[in-house]
Design a protein around this motif. Structure first.
Motif, short mmCIF file in Angstrom:
data_model
loop_
_atom_site.label_atom_id
_atom_site.label_comp_id
_atom_site.label_asym_id
_atom_site.label_seq_id
_atom_site.Cartn_x
_atom_site.Cartn_y
_atom_site.Cartn_z
N MET A 1 -11.47 -55.94 -51.51
CA MET A 1 -10.92 -56.71 -52.61
C MET A 1 -11.44 -56.20 -53.95
O MET A 1 -10.71 -56.18 -54.92
CB MET A 1 -11.28 -58.19 -52.40
CG MET A 1 -10.64 -59.10 -53.38
SD MET A 1 -8.89 -59.24 -53.04
CE MET A 1 -8.50 -60.64 -53.98
N LEU A 2 -12.71 -55.78 -53.98
CA LEU A 2 -13.29 -55.26 -55.21
C LEU A 2 -12.55 -54.01 -55.67
O LEU A 2 -12.37 -53.80 -56.87
CB LEU A 2 -14.78 -54.96 -55.01
CG LEU A 2 -15.51 -54.36 -56.20
CD1 LEU A 2 -15.50 -55.34 -57.38
CD2 LEU A 2 -16.92 -53.99 -55.83
N VAL A 3 -12.10 -53.20 -54.71
CA VAL A 3 -11.37 -51.98 -55.05
C VAL A 3 -10.09 -52.32 -55.81
O VAL A 3 -9.74 -51.66 -56.79
CB VAL A 3 -11.05 -51.16 -53.78
CG1 VAL A 3 -10.15 -49.99 -54.09
CG2 VAL A 3 -12.32 -50.71 -53.12
N TYR A 4 -9.40 -53.38 -55.39
CA TYR A 4 -8.18 -53.79 -56.08
C TYR A 4 -8.48 -54.22 -57.50
O TYR A 4 -7.70 -53.94 -58.42
CB TYR A 4 -7.47 -54.92 -55.33
CG TYR A 4 -6.87 -54.49 -54.02
CD1 TYR A 4 -5.91 -53.50 -53.97
CD2 TYR A 4 -7.28 -55.06 -52.83
CE1 TYR A 4 -5.36 -53.09 -52.76
CE2 TYR A 4 -6.75 -54.67 -51.62
CZ TYR A 4 -5.79 -53.68 -51.59
OH TYR A 4 -5.26 -53.28 -50.41
N TRP A 5 -9.58 -54.92 -57.70
CA TRP A 5 -9.95 -55.36 -59.05
C TRP A 5 -10.23 -54.17 -59.95
O TRP A 5 -9.81 -54.15 -61.11
CB TRP A 5 -11.16 -56.30 -59.00
CG TRP A 5 -10.76 -57.69 -58.65
CD1 TRP A 5 -10.74 -58.25 -57.42
CD2 TRP A 5 -10.25 -58.68 -59.55
NE1 TRP A 5 -10.27 -59.53 -57.48
CE2 TRP A 5 -9.97 -59.83 -58.78
CE3 TRP A 5 -10.02 -58.72 -60.91
CZ2 TRP A 5 -9.46 -60.99 -59.34
CZ3 TRP A 5 -9.52 -59.88 -61.47
CH2 TRP A 5 -9.24 -60.99 -60.68
N ILE A 6 -10.91 -53.16 -59.43
CA ILE A 6 -11.20 -51.98 -60.23
C ILE A 6 -9.92 -51.19 -60.47
O ILE A 6 -9.64 -50.75 -61.58
CB ILE A 6 -12.26 -51.10 -59.53
CG1 ILE A 6 -13.59 -51.85 -59.51
CG2 ILE A 6 -12.40 -49.75 -60.21
CD1 ILE A 6 -14.64 -51.19 -58.64
N GLN A 7 -9.13 -51.02 -59.42
CA GLN A 7 -7.95 -50.18 -59.47
C GLN A 7 -6.83 -50.78 -60.31
O GLN A 7 -6.14 -50.06 -61.03
CB GLN A 7 -7.47 -49.96 -58.04
CG GLN A 7 -6.45 -48.90 -57.86
CD GLN A 7 -6.19 -48.65 -56.38
OE1 GLN A 7 -6.76 -49.28 -55.50
NE2 GLN A 7 -5.31 -47.71 -56.09
N TYR A 8 -6.62 -52.08 -60.22
CA TYR A 8 -5.47 -52.69 -60.87
C TYR A 8 -5.79 -53.58 -62.06
O TYR A 8 -4.89 -53.96 -62.80
CB TYR A 8 -4.68 -53.52 -59.84
CG TYR A 8 -4.09 -52.69 -58.74
CD1 TYR A 8 -3.08 -51.78 -59.00
CD2 TYR A 8 -4.56 -52.79 -57.44
CE1 TYR A 8 -2.54 -51.00 -57.99
CE2 TYR A 8 -4.02 -52.03 -56.42
CZ TYR A 8 -3.02 -51.13 -56.71
OH TYR A 8 -2.48 -50.35 -55.71
N VAL A 9 -7.07 -53.93 -62.25
CA VAL A 9 -7.41 -54.83 -63.36
C VAL A 9 -8.38 -54.17 -64.33
O VAL A 9 -8.05 -53.96 -65.50
CB VAL A 9 -7.99 -56.16 -62.82
CG1 VAL A 9 -8.36 -57.08 -63.97
CG2 VAL A 9 -6.98 -56.86 -61.91
N LEU A 10 -9.57 -53.85 -63.87
CA LEU A 10 -10.61 -53.35 -64.77
C LEU A 10 -10.25 -52.00 -65.39
O LEU A 10 -10.45 -51.79 -66.58
CB LEU A 10 -11.94 -53.26 -64.04
CG LEU A 10 -12.50 -54.58 -63.54
CD1 LEU A 10 -13.80 -54.37 -62.79
CD2 LEU A 10 -12.70 -55.56 -64.68
N GLY A 11 -9.74 -51.08 -64.58
CA GLY A 11 -9.35 -49.76 -65.10
C GLY A 11 -8.29 -49.85 -66.18
O GLY A 11 -8.50 -49.34 -67.29
N PRO A 12 -7.16 -50.50 -65.90
CA PRO A 12 -6.13 -50.61 -66.93
C PRO A 12 -6.58 -51.37 -68.19
O PRO A 12 -6.24 -51.00 -69.30
CB PRO A 12 -4.99 -51.35 -66.24
CG PRO A 12 -5.16 -51.03 -64.81
CD PRO A 12 -6.65 -50.93 -64.60
#
Length: 144
Positions: A1-12
């Motif tokens: 789940m953390l990967v999704y947060w980094i990939q789709y939220v924090l990065g953008p």
């Protein structure tokens, strides 16, 4: 789940903040301390976003037919994240990529010239990235 947060939220959102920093600082000078913290990492965030965008594009290809199965807003958010990651990644990471390229000084000069031409698109693409990241957060929190 953390990967999704980094990939789709924090990065953008991080990349979008840097790309739209000129506009943000003109409207909210008190945000300068946050921007100063992010600016040393500008090129690496750009390269990271470009890699994430390429990874997401490859990951999305087998599922292209199902992209809008979760709804129009969900599909549009995924496409916006993909576009924002690639575009912001190119805008922010191009100078660093040129330094790593084997072209030497000539490649860096070309990258600088291209970056100067594209700088007028940084703010709109930055806001696209921030908006897409915020929408992704709402989807991950199951609010939307």
């Amino acid at each position: 789940m953390l990967v999704y947060w980094i990939q789709y939220v924090l990065g953008p959102i991080a990349g979008g903040l840097i790309a739209a920093s000129a506009f943000i600082l003109a409207r909210a000078p008190n945000a300068e301390h946050l921007m100063k913290r992010l600016m040393p990492y500008k090129a690496f965030i750009g390269v990271g976003m470009l890699v994430l965008g390429a990874w997401n594009a490859i990951d999305l290809i087998p599922n292209l037919g199902n992209i809008f199965s979760g709804g129009v807003l969900y599909g549009t958010t995924l496409v916006a994240i993909l576009a924002a990651e690639i575009l912001v990644g190119l805008l922010l990471g191009l100078p660093q990529i040129a330094k790593w390229a084997s072209g030497g000084v000539r490649a860096e000069q070309r990258a600088a010239a291209i970056s100067e031409k594209l700088v007028k698109y940084e703010v709109p693409i930055g806001f696209l990235s921030i908006t897409a990241g915020a929408l992704a957060a709402l989807y991950l929190l199951k609010i939307l």
